[in-house]
Motif scaffolding. Sequence first.
Motif, short mmCIF file in Angstrom:
data_model
loop_
_atom_site.label_atom_id
_atom_site.label_comp_id
_atom_site.label_asym_id
_atom_site.label_seq_id
_atom_site.Cartn_x
_atom_site.Cartn_y
_atom_site.Cartn_z
N GLN A 80 -25.40 -15.56 31.16
CA GLN A 80 -26.40 -14.84 31.95
C GLN A 80 -27.07 -13.75 31.13
O GLN A 80 -28.29 -13.55 31.19
N THR A 81 -26.29 -13.06 30.33
CA THR A 81 -26.84 -11.97 29.52
C THR A 81 -27.38 -12.45 28.17
O THR A 81 -28.45 -12.02 27.73
N GLU A 82 -26.65 -13.40 27.53
CA GLU A 82 -27.07 -13.86 26.20
C GLU A 82 -28.34 -14.70 26.26
O GLU A 82 -29.27 -14.51 25.47
N LYS A 83 -28.39 -15.65 27.20
CA LYS A 83 -29.54 -16.54 27.31
C LYS A 83 -30.53 -16.10 28.37
O LYS A 83 -31.57 -16.73 28.55
N GLY A 84 -30.20 -15.03 29.09
CA GLY A 84 -31.08 -14.57 30.15
C GLY A 84 -31.15 -15.52 31.32
O GLY A 84 -32.17 -15.57 32.03
N LEU A 85 -30.08 -16.28 31.55
CA LEU A 85 -30.10 -17.26 32.63
C LEU A 85 -30.13 -16.57 33.99
O LEU A 85 -29.47 -15.56 34.20
#
Length: 554
Positions: free
Chosen positions: A192-197
């Motif tokens: 969620q944070t790394e890929k902005g999902l």
Amino acid sequence: MYEQLSSLREAEQAEWLTTELVALDSTNGSAGEIEISNYIHKLIRSFPYFQKHPEHVWLQTIPNDERRNVFAFLPGTANAEVTILYHAHFDTVGIEDYGALSGQAFDPKALLAFFTDYTKNTEIREDAASGDWLFGRGATDMKSGIAVHLVNMFRYAERERPSGNILLLITADEESEHAGMKAAVSELRHLQTEKGLRYIAAINDDYIAPQYEGDDTRYMYTGACGKILPCFYIAGKESHVGDTMARLNPTSIASQLNLDLHNNIQITEQLDDEFILPPTCLYQRDNKKMYDVQTATSAYMYFNVCLYERSVDEATAELLNIAKTSAETVGKEYESRYIDYMKRMGREPKTLDWSIEVTTFNEFKNYLQTLNAPVADVIEQTSQTFAHLDIRERFFKIVEALQALDPARKPRVILFFAPPFLPHNYLEEGNQNHARVLEALSETLDVSEKISGETYRIRRFFPFISDSSYLAIHESDDELAALLDNFPRWGEDYAIPVDEIRKLNIPALNMGVYGKDAHQWSERLYKPFSFRVLPGLIRDVTARLFGNSYERQG
């Protein structure tokens, strides 16, 4: 593996995968639960897309465990952040129920042959003879669910990439402590944070089943019930068998509490058109280890309590009130019997204290601390001493050790909580995102009824325990305090990542494979719906959630 799949039609792919997965013994806690994750990982990596992008399929090792979750990420065509989570679990319950057939428990073909000639149950025999049902441990719960998700991932990767992202998660340990999904929360947050999902929904395809004889409805669920395990430590006053009238036997209190709470539909949540489970006593015993003529000093109990709309603090307050009523009933009955007995013996009854204190673990700790009792030290030492015990037994030992610190040693019922804890996850009225999820499901089912002839009904709560519970938490910190404050060694011996789950806050659908007799030796899956209809249903809901035009089943 890719070669076998690519030569088959969709329903054939789902059946082949299910049969292959059922053949792998992945009983919860066995070595097979480790091996099957490697098999699924290898299978997904055989798809051409994942051969080109091996970084998009990986294994996550569960902390302090050898078991691993399987993840696969398929980016959408729009390069957007919107993501739908497909999830399932690969562990199964054991095969003891198969008895002499245990050697065939993972062999659908052998079981089909057996049940085709089975004369002791007409329904099972007719199902087998129809050729429409697939037998075997895990066929329904839920190797077929994994197969359906894999079929859709295969289709998406090969020729029908959706606009949004699909994240596949297949977990371990759903049938026990949910260690797989609890571990997956950290990975979901990392993505969620790394890929902005941005997770807009989760789709679990755990099994659905008929709810009464002749029921052909396909139930789809927009949430998952929660679960708490309230425990009652009950201290009485021991006595010799020749002097019991003036003493409180803890087993009487336990028995009354069992009667007042077990299967009590009057305290069960009243929700229209929902399958609601009443409280169930899972454990009751006293602390005696051998025969002698002394009564027990204490008794232990715990109950399965499902939460639907009711919050944890509301449930705790109600449990406490019921325990108080039970204790009061026993106290009055003991007093009445004592007086009657003394009259029969021609003696004058004494004025005795028949009160039974009912309190919570946290309240009792606070009381002991006013006495300057070494509460923290006793909890730590007792936990270490009984580290070999099941965690629920260990918690009873902790509470018993605390009871021993009280000089009064009076009869007492202490309410506390033990694992597992599953939050409830449901669509909230007034939430626009949740409304869109419900709309996508409703529209899809309306169209499918006209095309497939199936009959659907949407219900709010999946009636069985589900990993979907760990994707959202509705309670505030104040509401959760009733549980966490009364949970011995929360954060040390047990915890769930409350704050991380809140940040996920994923609405959870259950669009399940259809079967009968899960967790029984006659467990079987209905292939026509599960393999021919369900994959397309899930794709259609996915498309609507991503805002795509309607995608016909096929």
